[in-house]
Design a protein around this motif. Structure first.
Motif, PDB file in Angstrom:
ATOM      1  N   GLY A  83      -8.072   3.883  -8.037  1.00 55.46           N
ATOM      2  CA  GLY A  83      -7.787   3.023  -9.103  1.00 55.46           C
ATOM      3  C   GLY A  83      -6.221   2.699  -8.821  1.00 55.46           C
ATOM      4  O   GLY A  83      -5.695   1.281  -9.406  1.00 55.46           O
ATOM      5  N   GLU A  84      -5.611   3.494  -8.535  1.00 59.92           N
ATOM      6  CA  GLU A  84      -4.152   3.842  -8.000  1.00 59.92           C
ATOM      7  C   GLU A  84      -3.811   3.262  -6.707  1.00 59.92           C
ATOM      8  O   GLU A  84      -3.243   2.779  -6.548  1.00 59.92           O
ATOM      9  CB  GLU A  84      -3.263   4.821  -8.666  1.00 59.92           C
ATOM     10  CG  GLU A  84      -3.104   5.475  -9.924  1.00 59.92           C
ATOM     11  CD  GLU A  84      -2.772   6.638 -10.086  1.00 59.92           C
ATOM     12  OE1 GLU A  84      -3.184   7.284 -11.674  1.00 59.92           O
ATOM     13  OE2 GLU A  84      -3.057   6.948  -8.952  1.00 59.92           O
ATOM     14  N   ASP A  85      -4.940   2.970  -6.162  1.00 59.17           N
ATOM     15  CA  ASP A  85      -4.229   1.782  -4.609  1.00 59.17           C
ATOM     16  C   ASP A  85      -3.910   2.878  -4.175  1.00 59.17           C
ATOM     17  O   ASP A  85      -2.741   2.277  -3.371  1.00 59.17           O
ATOM     18  CB  ASP A  85      -4.020   1.026  -4.901  1.00 59.17           C
ATOM     19  CG  ASP A  85      -4.895  -0.144  -4.311  1.00 59.17           C
ATOM     20  OD1 ASP A  85      -5.672   0.152  -3.145  1.00 59.17           O
ATOM     21  OD2 ASP A  85      -4.056  -1.034  -4.649  1.00 59.17           O
ATOM     22  N   TYR A  86      -4.147   4.205  -3.581  1.00 61.43           N
ATOM     23  CA  TYR A  86      -3.817   5.423  -3.098  1.00 61.43           C
ATOM     24  C   TYR A  86      -4.022   4.902  -1.143  1.00 61.43           C
ATOM     25  O   TYR A  86      -5.275   4.572  -1.301  1.00 61.43           O
ATOM     26  CB  TYR A  86      -3.890   6.665  -3.413  1.00 61.43           C
ATOM     27  CG  TYR A  86      -3.250   6.926  -4.251  1.00 61.43           C
ATOM     28  CD1 TYR A  86      -2.724   6.172  -5.153  1.00 61.43           C
ATOM     29  CD2 TYR A  86      -2.729   8.304  -4.261  1.00 61.43           C
ATOM     30  CE1 TYR A  86      -1.735   6.685  -6.559  1.00 61.43           C
ATOM     31  CE2 TYR A  86      -1.695   8.556  -5.241  1.00 61.43           C
ATOM     32  CZ  TYR A  86      -1.427   7.990  -6.276  1.00 61.43           C
ATOM     33  OH  TYR A  86      -0.836   8.545  -7.623  1.00 61.43           O
ATOM     34  N   GLU A  87      -2.800   5.231   0.102  1.00 68.45           N
ATOM     35  CA  GLU A  87      -3.448   5.238   1.044  1.00 68.45           C
ATOM     36  C   GLU A  87      -2.769   6.452   1.462  1.00 68.45           C
ATOM     37  O   GLU A  87      -2.749   6.202   3.099  1.00 68.45           O
ATOM     38  CB  GLU A  87      -3.444   3.931   1.846  1.00 68.45           C
ATOM     39  CG  GLU A  87      -3.537   2.884   1.622  1.00 68.45           C
ATOM     40  CD  GLU A  87      -2.593   2.128   1.914  1.00 68.45           C
ATOM     41  OE1 GLU A  87      -3.283   0.652   1.371  1.00 68.45           O
ATOM     42  OE2 GLU A  87      -1.489   1.724   2.276  1.00 68.45           O
ATOM     43  N   LYS A  88      -3.849   7.739   0.988  1.00 68.31           N
ATOM     44  CA  LYS A  88      -3.742   8.881   1.650  1.00 68.31           C
ATOM     45  C   LYS A  88      -4.562   8.832   2.405  1.00 68.31           C
ATOM     46  O   LYS A  88      -5.487   8.936   2.851  1.00 68.31           O
ATOM     47  CB  LYS A  88      -2.964   9.543   0.307  1.00 68.31           C
ATOM     48  CG  LYS A  88      -2.015  10.237  -0.699  1.00 68.31           C
ATOM     49  CD  LYS A  88      -1.944  11.026  -1.793  1.00 68.31           C
ATOM     50  CE  LYS A  88      -0.970  10.629  -2.144  1.00 68.31           C
ATOM     51  NZ  LYS A  88      -0.532  11.852  -4.021  1.00 68.31           N
ATOM     52  N   ARG A 129       0.653  17.646 -13.239  1.00 66.97           N
ATOM     53  CA  ARG A 129       2.108  16.505 -13.241  1.00 66.97           C
ATOM     54  C   ARG A 129       2.531  15.318 -14.387  1.00 66.97           C
ATOM     55  O   ARG A 129       3.116  14.731 -14.784  1.00 66.97           O
ATOM     56  CB  ARG A 129       1.365  15.477 -11.822  1.00 66.97           C
ATOM     57  CG  ARG A 129       2.261  14.546 -11.816  1.00 66.97           C
ATOM     58  CD  ARG A 129       1.738  13.396 -10.710  1.00 66.97           C
ATOM     59  NE  ARG A 129       1.046  13.741  -9.016  1.00 66.97           N
ATOM     60  CZ  ARG A 129       0.751  13.286  -8.556  1.00 66.97           C
ATOM     61  NH1 ARG A 129       0.298  12.892  -8.300  1.00 66.97           N
ATOM     62  NH2 ARG A 129       0.564  14.121  -7.159  1.00 66.97           N
TER      63      ARG A 129
END
Lengths: 656, 264
Positions: free
Chosen positions: B151-156, B190
């Motif tokens: 949902g947070e659009d991560y690309e890790k 966090r």
């Protein structure tokens, strides 16, 4: 012009979010503004201060610092501990990099723009190398070793002074070794970094001084206080001939009512923004070369995009908020009256629907179909389409599931006039056409952007007969597509100012385009050229008062029975352009009073011109023609916005 | 024939076959209608005696010359043995059933335990990747994290982590890099730090000690200094006494209804 009944709507409870950080980019004269809801907006200061791009916000992003790096790259860092790079072409987030130091309080870019420093909660300062694709972690400085050379490091620290802990809100490090700090006791202090001693102390406010920004030449800086005052400090010589200089507080500006949490210093202007959601740009008179209207104060309060859509058939209004949508039905009246009367409502306006979005992301755009049976909205990761059913006075909602993934992150959504087709402009530059069936949909076609450009389409317009679709991007011209043959028909030549509003007229299929410098063009789509009227007015030029308006035109509409009329509005006026009347030159009286019938014909003929402007309803967020005799005007008085802001600092005035 | 009384040694033997036997004896007795209920007494003997008595009584009442029934010792022994055998078998059956049940339950537990641990190859891969030990959350929690991350659009990917030496948090990459497993503890940490930071800002700007006033008072300052003093911007407090007003409305409605009813 005709007589209209006007629905004056004030129940749109629009409250913008406060401004948290501001960053100015000198090469492109652009301003990046980050708000408390996570939205980042880019204003083009040379295009009449128009908001040309924006990145939708996210609930978990609490941005604390924003800065530009070399090559037009924008970075932000926040309390969730991540550094985010924004892609300004594709209008999405390139990547997020976790700094692994806890919440990030400050960020700075090295002068040559290739290194990025972040100050984290755990006391460490981390150095990142900016590579063409990403940023890479290089070094980690501990709390003691901060003596390595860094210019303009802005940080937050504690210092125990007197009874209450004094928080230092901003620090600026000049190249001659002076450190300037602003703190919550209202002091601006100058320190000498070599000896570590206090050089000068200015007490300027009773409340916190929350932000500081230094100009590039380092001869002036600006600070913002919690009382809303912005002070300008300049380095002036002690006497007129001596070479010794000192810092003097020169100008106070009171343009804000609440805390000023972010300031920026461009070569010619002071920019400030804060909790009262205004963005104020104050050009400095001594730096401005040409003293014309450009040197006036600019205050940006209202959005430069449309947040309201209207269903004309059912008299419904859809309001877009950050996390929900509201659907209202307009009230009705049976009374009649004469010019200027307020008619009593026989049926009040109805709040039909309150639609909350799932997830932490903000809503980017929304639309309701003209028949009122479809509602669509988009967030960064999903697209929602709902079908509405009306039985008597009740309304039921049904979600259309399994929307395709390419529809997400839409910048603009538009329904065709017969509500059979849905047009979606995504931020990758492609345009999607979806055919709507009863309870389901079918993907018809996608127009891909021209090869080589990743241009996000921001505005859409469809012709009422359903044949033509116009789409404008941020820099290229306006593309016109033929929907029946699914091909690109023509492209209006590009203009160096961004487009603020687009619309296609009903029968003549003339495309009317409004730009941010207040120019209005009319382009005939079947003929593929500008119309006669457009050429005439471009030759003559617009009236100087028209060009001096502050706010951009956000919506254009037409009268179904009068093809010579164009209805447009901005935040402080609405105007009906009558193309059959003569154009005004600079000497004519521009803002006509209401045409009273007892005025003599001669005077009326002398002052009659094409631009009929009314400033009765302001500030306007939306204005449209519902049918031939009805207008709807959605106003948002500034006091209503201020009434919902956080508490300001108490000001003691004599006599109260 | 002389009816011999069964030996006393028999009954204790029958009583000592199993602990559970008394219960089963009683049950059987109830089921089959035999009077075997008394565990310690001469169970086998008594009915015979009673029968004898009954028969004897009947016989005495009606016919004197009828001889009492003869029951041979052998038959009685055989019967008793039958019963014993039956009881013993039932007990054995019960024991085996219980054993089976226990076995099945243990197998189930072992299977569940096996399912919790990952397959061998994945574990090998992870240890080979040179990362520290992982505490795997269950499948559901992983999915919840995935949803959050996507949902947070991560690309890790794995590469951005490996460049940093100081990686203490563990991010493990799946086999086809389509998901990301995150330690839940880190996310909580966090979040709590972010909350603490936000709370700090809120406290320092709007907390006690700051000189803040309400928006109403702020906007009304001008009204107070006018030559003709005006009221405050928000003069009425519409939120006063909402509960009382609601109660009053409800009471009025009920009263009206009552009033409508009584004339009828």
């Amino acid at each position: 012009m005709g007589e209209f009944k006007v629905h004056r709507v004030r129940f749109f409870n629009y409250v913008p979010s406060g401004i948290r950080c501001v960053a100015y980019n000198n090469q492109s004269n652009r301003l990046a503004v980050s708000r408390t809801d996570g939205t980042v907006e880019i204003y083009n200061l040379s295009a009449n201060y128009f908001q040309e791009k924006f990145f939708p916000g996210h609930e978990s992003r609490a941005t604390e610092a924003l800065c530009w790096a070399k090559g037009q790259r924008l970075f932000s860092a926040g309390l969730n501990g991540e550094i985010i790079e924004y892609d300004l072409q594709a209008l999405n987030i390139k990547y997020t990099m976790d700094a692994f130091g806890g919440p990030i309080w400050s960020m700075a870019v090295s002068p040559h723009g290739s290194q990025l420093l972040v100050g984290c909660e755990d006391g460490s300062v981390k150095l990142f190398q900016i590579t063409p694709d990403k940023i890479q972690f290089e070094r980690n400085f501990d709390r003691q070793k901060r003596s390595t050379v860094q210019k303009m490091l802005v940080d937050r620290q504690y210092m125990g002074v007197s009874k209450r802990k004094c928080i230092i809100w901003g620090v600026a490090f000049l190249s001659d070794g002076t450190v300037i700090s602003v703190d919550s006791a209202g002091k601006v202090q100058f320190w000498d970094s070599a000896t570590g001693t206090l050089v000068k102390n200015h007490l300027i406010a009773n409340a916190d001084v929350q932000s500081i920004a230094v100009s590039d030449q380092e001869d002036s800086f600006v600070v913002g206080t919690a009382e809303g005052t912005v002070f300008h400090f300049q380095l002036v010589s002690v006497t007129s001939n001596s070479s010794e200089k000192q810092w003097v507080r020169t100008k106070p500006f009171q343009h804000h009512t609440h805390d000023v949490r972010a300031v920026a210093h461009s070569p010619t202007a002071l920019i400030s923004g804060g909790t009262d959601t205004h963005l104020v740009i104050r050009p400095l008179m001594e730096k401005v070369e040409v003293k014309n209207y450009d040197a006036a104060l600019r205050k940006i309060t209202f959005p430069h995009r449309r947040l309201i859509s209207c269903s004309k058939k059912r008299q419904l209004l859809l309001f877009q908020f950050t996390h929900h949508l509201e659907l209202w039905r307009l009230g009705s009246t049976v009374a009649t009256g004469k010019n200027g009367d307020t008619l009593p409502l026989s049926k009040n306006a109805d709040h039909l629907l309150h639609l909350k979005t799932k997830g932490p992301e903000n809503i980017i755009c929304s639309c309701i179909s003209p028949c009122g049976s479809w509602i669509a909205y988009s967030t960064t990761s999903r697209f929602f389409l709902y079908r509405l059913n009306y039985e008597h006075d009740n309304i039921s909602l049904q979600r259309v599931s399994k929307m395709p993934a390419f529809l997400r992150s839409a910048l603009q959504i538009l329904f065709s006039e017969d509500s059979a087709k849905l047009f979606v402009a995504s931020n990758q530059g492609s345009l999607h056409i979806i055919r709507l069936l009863e309870g389901s949909f079918k993907h018809l076609h996608t127009f891909q952007p021209q090869s080589g450009t990743v241009e996000s389409m921001c505005l859409l317009a469809v012709s009422p007969d359903g044949n033509w679709l116009a789409a404008s991007g941020t820099s290229a011209g306006v593309h016109v597509y033929n929907i029946k043959s699914l091909k690109l028909h023509c492209t209006v030549p590009s203009y160096n100012f961004p487009v603020t509003a687009l619309a296609i007229a009903p029968n003549t299929n003339n495309l009317v385009i409004a730009h941010s410098d207040q120019q209005v063009f009319e382009y005939s789509i079947p003929d593929k050229q500008y119309t006669e009227w457009s050429r005439t007015i471009q030759k003559q030029g617009f009236h100087y008062l028209w060009l001096q308006r502050d706010t951009p035109i956000t919506h254009i509409s037409f009268h179904p029975k009068r093809p010579m009329h164009i209805l447009l509005h901005d935040a402080y006026m609405f105007c009906i352009i009558d193309k059959s009347l003569p154009l005004p030159n600079d000497k004519t009286l521009f803002y006509n009073p209401l045409p009273p019938t007892n005025e003599s014909d001669v005077i009326r003929r002398r002052t009659a011109h094409a631009f009929k402007i009314s400033k009765i309803y302001k500030p306007l967020l939306f204005m449209d023609l519902l049918d031939e005799r009805t207008l709807v005007a959605v106003e948002r008085p500034l006091d209503d916005i201020i009434a919902q802001l956080p508490p300001p600092i108490k000001k003691k005035k004599f006599g109260t | 024939m002389v009816q011999l009384r069964p030996r006393a040694s028999r009954t204790p033997a029958s009583a000592m076959v199993d602990e559970g036997q008394p219960a089963s004896e009683e049950e059987e007795g109830a089921e089959h209608g035999l009077l075997l209920g008394q565990p310690s007494s001469g169970a086998a003997a008594e009915p015979l005696e009673e029968d004898d008595d009954e028969d004897g009584d009947d016989g005495d009442d009606e016919l004197d010359d009828e001889a009492p029934e003869e029951l041979t010792f052998a038959s009685a022994q055989a019967e008793a043995r039958e019963e014993e055998r039956r009881v013993r078998e039932s007990v054995r059956r019960d024991k085996t059933l219980l054993k089976e049940k226990r076995k099945r339950r243990e197998e189930l537990f072992i299977e569940q335990k096996k399912r919790k641990l990952l397959p061998e190859d994945v574990l090998e891969k992870l240890t080979a990747a040179g990362q520290t030990d992982i505490k795997k959350a269950s499948g559901k929690l992983k999915e919840a994290n995935l949803k959050k991350k996507s949902g947070e659009d991560y690309e890790k990917g794995g590469d951005s982590k490996n460049t940093k030496e100081k990686v203490q948090k563990i991010q493990s990459v799946g086999q086809n890099k389509s998901y990301l497993a995150v330690r839940l503890k880190d996310q909580d940490l966090r979040d709590s730090r972010q909350q603490a930071a936000k709370a700090f800002i809120q406290k320092s700007l709007y907390g006690p000690g700051t000189n803040r006033t309400t928006v109403n008072k702020f906007l009304s300052l001008e009204n107070k200094r006018l030559p003709v003093k005006k009221a405050a911007v928000q003069f009425l407090n519409n939120a006063w006494g909402t509960q009382r007003k609601q109660n009053a409305k409800r009471f009025k409605r009920r009263w009206m209804v009552r009033k409508m009813k009584t004339p009828k």
